[in-house]
Write a protein that holds these residues in place. Structure first.
Motif, PDB file in Angstrom:
ATOM      1  N   THR A 111      -9.570 -13.767  -4.216  1.00 22.89           N
ATOM      2  CA  THR A 111      -9.085 -12.540  -2.657  1.00 22.89           C
ATOM      3  C   THR A 111      -7.501 -13.316  -2.613  1.00 22.89           C
ATOM      4  OG1 THR A 111     -10.853 -13.882  -1.700  1.00 22.89           O
ATOM      5  CG2 THR A 111      -8.886 -13.384  -0.307  1.00 22.89           C
ATOM      6  N   ALA A 112      -7.010 -14.306  -3.574  1.00 19.95           N
ATOM      7  CA  ALA A 112      -4.990 -14.257  -3.207  1.00 19.95           C
ATOM      8  C   ALA A 112      -4.310 -13.256  -4.040  1.00 19.95           C
ATOM      9  CB  ALA A 112      -5.059 -15.481  -3.567  1.00 19.95           C
ATOM     10  N   VAL A 113      -4.871 -12.782  -5.437  1.00 23.53           N
ATOM     11  CA  VAL A 113      -5.086 -12.134  -5.777  1.00 23.53           C
ATOM     12  C   VAL A 113      -4.669 -11.098  -5.475  1.00 23.53           C
ATOM     13  CG1 VAL A 113      -4.338 -11.211  -8.671  1.00 23.53           C
ATOM     14  CG2 VAL A 113      -4.258 -13.642  -7.591  1.00 23.53           C
ATOM     15  N   ASN A 114      -6.183 -10.081  -5.492  1.00 29.90           N
ATOM     16  CA  ASN A 114      -6.701  -8.893  -4.749  1.00 29.90           C
ATOM     17  C   ASN A 114      -5.510  -8.369  -3.607  1.00 29.90           C
ATOM     18  OD1 ASN A 114      -7.557  -7.990  -7.413  1.00 29.90           O
ATOM     19  ND2 ASN A 114      -9.517  -9.107  -6.084  1.00 29.90           N
ATOM     20  N   HIS A 115      -5.122  -9.305  -2.929  1.00 31.18           N
ATOM     21  CA  HIS A 115      -4.730  -8.791  -1.202  1.00 31.18           C
ATOM     22  C   HIS A 115      -3.323  -9.075  -1.312  1.00 31.18           C
ATOM     23  CE1 HIS A 115      -3.511  -9.858   2.884  1.00 31.18           C
ATOM     24  NE2 HIS A 115      -2.106 -11.079   1.991  1.00 31.18           N
ATOM     25  N   HIS A 116      -2.756  -9.292  -2.500  1.00 32.73           N
ATOM     26  CA  HIS A 116      -1.651  -8.838  -2.925  1.00 32.73           C
ATOM     27  C   HIS A 116      -1.502  -7.717  -3.603  1.00 32.73           C
ATOM     28  CE1 HIS A 116       3.060  -9.477  -4.307  1.00 32.73           C
ATOM     29  NE2 HIS A 116       2.223  -9.662  -5.550  1.00 32.73           N
ATOM     30  N   ALA A 117      -1.848  -7.723  -4.539  1.00 33.46           N
ATOM     31  CA  ALA A 117      -1.928  -6.528  -5.712  1.00 33.46           C
ATOM     32  C   ALA A 117      -1.956  -5.078  -4.281  1.00 33.46           C
ATOM     33  CB  ALA A 117      -2.992  -6.753  -6.204  1.00 33.46           C
ATOM     34  N   ASP A 118      -3.705  -5.188  -3.570  1.00 36.21           N
ATOM     35  CA  ASP A 118      -3.131  -4.034  -2.628  1.00 36.21           C
ATOM     36  C   ASP A 118      -2.271  -4.639  -1.859  1.00 36.21           C
ATOM     37  OD1 ASP A 118      -4.841  -2.036  -1.342  1.00 36.21           O
ATOM     38  OD2 ASP A 118      -4.950  -3.474   0.651  1.00 36.21           O
ATOM     39  N   GLU A 119      -1.631  -5.463  -0.999  1.00 36.23           N
ATOM     40  CA  GLU A 119      -0.531  -5.265  -0.667  1.00 36.23           C
ATOM     41  C   GLU A 119       0.701  -4.368  -1.514  1.00 36.23           C
ATOM     42  OE1 GLU A 119       0.947  -8.493   1.737  1.00 36.23           O
ATOM     43  OE2 GLU A 119      -0.610  -7.965   3.999  1.00 36.23           O
ATOM     44  N   GLU A 120       1.000  -5.435  -2.657  1.00 39.83           N
ATOM     45  CA  GLU A 120       1.888  -4.396  -3.330  1.00 39.83           C
ATOM     46  C   GLU A 120       1.958  -3.374  -3.497  1.00 39.83           C
ATOM     47  OE1 GLU A 120       4.430  -6.865  -6.039  1.00 39.83           O
ATOM     48  OE2 GLU A 120       2.905  -6.052  -7.044  1.00 39.83           O
ATOM     49  N   GLU A 121       0.856  -2.833  -3.796  1.00 38.34           N
ATOM     50  CA  GLU A 121       0.545  -1.544  -4.437  1.00 38.34           C
ATOM     51  C   GLU A 121       0.614  -0.503  -3.543  1.00 38.34           C
ATOM     52  OE1 GLU A 121      -3.016  -0.870  -6.559  1.00 38.34           O
ATOM     53  OE2 GLU A 121      -2.628  -2.658  -7.802  1.00 38.34           O
ATOM     54  N   ARG A 122       0.527  -0.430  -2.202  1.00 45.39           N
ATOM     55  CA  ARG A 122       0.819  -0.230  -0.880  1.00 45.39           C
ATOM     56  C   ARG A 122       2.155  -0.075   0.088  1.00 45.39           C
ATOM     57  NH1 ARG A 122      -1.701  -1.538   3.401  1.00 45.39           N
ATOM     58  NH2 ARG A 122      -2.797  -3.943   2.598  1.00 45.39           N
ATOM     59  N   THR A 123       2.929  -1.283  -0.848  1.00 50.70           N
ATOM     60  CA  THR A 123       3.697  -1.008  -0.306  1.00 50.70           C
ATOM     61  C   THR A 123       5.063  -0.982  -1.180  1.00 50.70           C
ATOM     62  OG1 THR A 123       3.966  -3.565   0.435  1.00 50.70           O
ATOM     63  CG2 THR A 123       3.243  -2.699   2.285  1.00 50.70           C
ATOM     64  N   LEU A 124       5.392  -2.136  -1.508  1.00 51.71           N
ATOM     65  CA  LEU A 124       6.501  -1.805  -2.458  1.00 51.71           C
ATOM     66  C   LEU A 124       6.854  -0.920  -3.526  1.00 51.71           C
ATOM     67  CD1 LEU A 124       7.946  -6.131  -3.010  1.00 51.71           C
ATOM     68  CD2 LEU A 124       8.813  -4.245  -1.941  1.00 51.71           C
TER      69      LEU A 124
END
Length: 167
Positions: A107-120
């Motif tokens: 949950t923690a890693v997928n949440h981060h990866a998803d946000e990072e891919e959409r933003t940064l």
């Protein structure tokens, strides 16, 4: 095998996909869960440290890359490291505790990866020149390799990282 690209965005995405593959292995009761966790721990820590050392500081310099997104990503790395440590400390890979800690990590890693891919990463693709992304990719890959060689995913090192980040 050396990366076919040096674009930092592509290198980061490649790591994210490898982490997803390792999650599938760790969820499989018939697989070498401990082996997959070892590879995952090293990859996650090396990836996060290389981003924080080489990629995020450079992205902060671009006016169309949101500093809050960078800060948020660093915070999420801390959360992922805490979840990783919790899983590394589970001794029985066939236990219910393993499954619970694994799902918290997923949950923690997928949440981060998803946000990072959409933003940064989208911001970097749109606002950072190809040549600069290639330079960042080379710096990221070098730092990542150095961390991997230093056994960065060991439980002792992850404990140190979590303790130093206040976790």
């Amino acid at each position: 095998m050396p990366p076919a690209t040096s674009d930092v965005v592509e290198l980061i995405l490649r790591d994210h996909r490898r982490m997803e593959d390792l999650f599938r292995t760790m969820r499989n009761a018939e697989a070498d869960r401990a082996g997959a966790l070892g590879e995952f721990a090293a990859l996650l820590v090396a990836h996060s440290l290389a981003e924080e050392e080489k990629v995020y500081p450079a992205l902060r310099r671009y006016k169309n890359v949101d500093d809050d997104d960078v800060e948020h990503s660093v915070h999420e790395h801390g959360e992922a490291n805490e979840a990783l440590l919790a899983l590394l400390e589970v001794e029985d890979t066939s236990s219910e505790e393993w499954d619970e800690k694994l799902e918290a990590l997923v949950t923690a890693v997928n949440h981060h990866a998803d946000e990072e891919e959409r933003t940064l990463l989208n911001d970097a693709r749109e606002n950072v020149a190809d040549s600069r992304r290639a330079q960042l990719g080379e710096a990221f890959a070098k730092a990542r390799a150095e961390h991997l060689e230093a056994d960065c995913g060991s439980v002792g090192n992850v404990r140190r990282i979590v303790a130093s980040s206040g976790g």
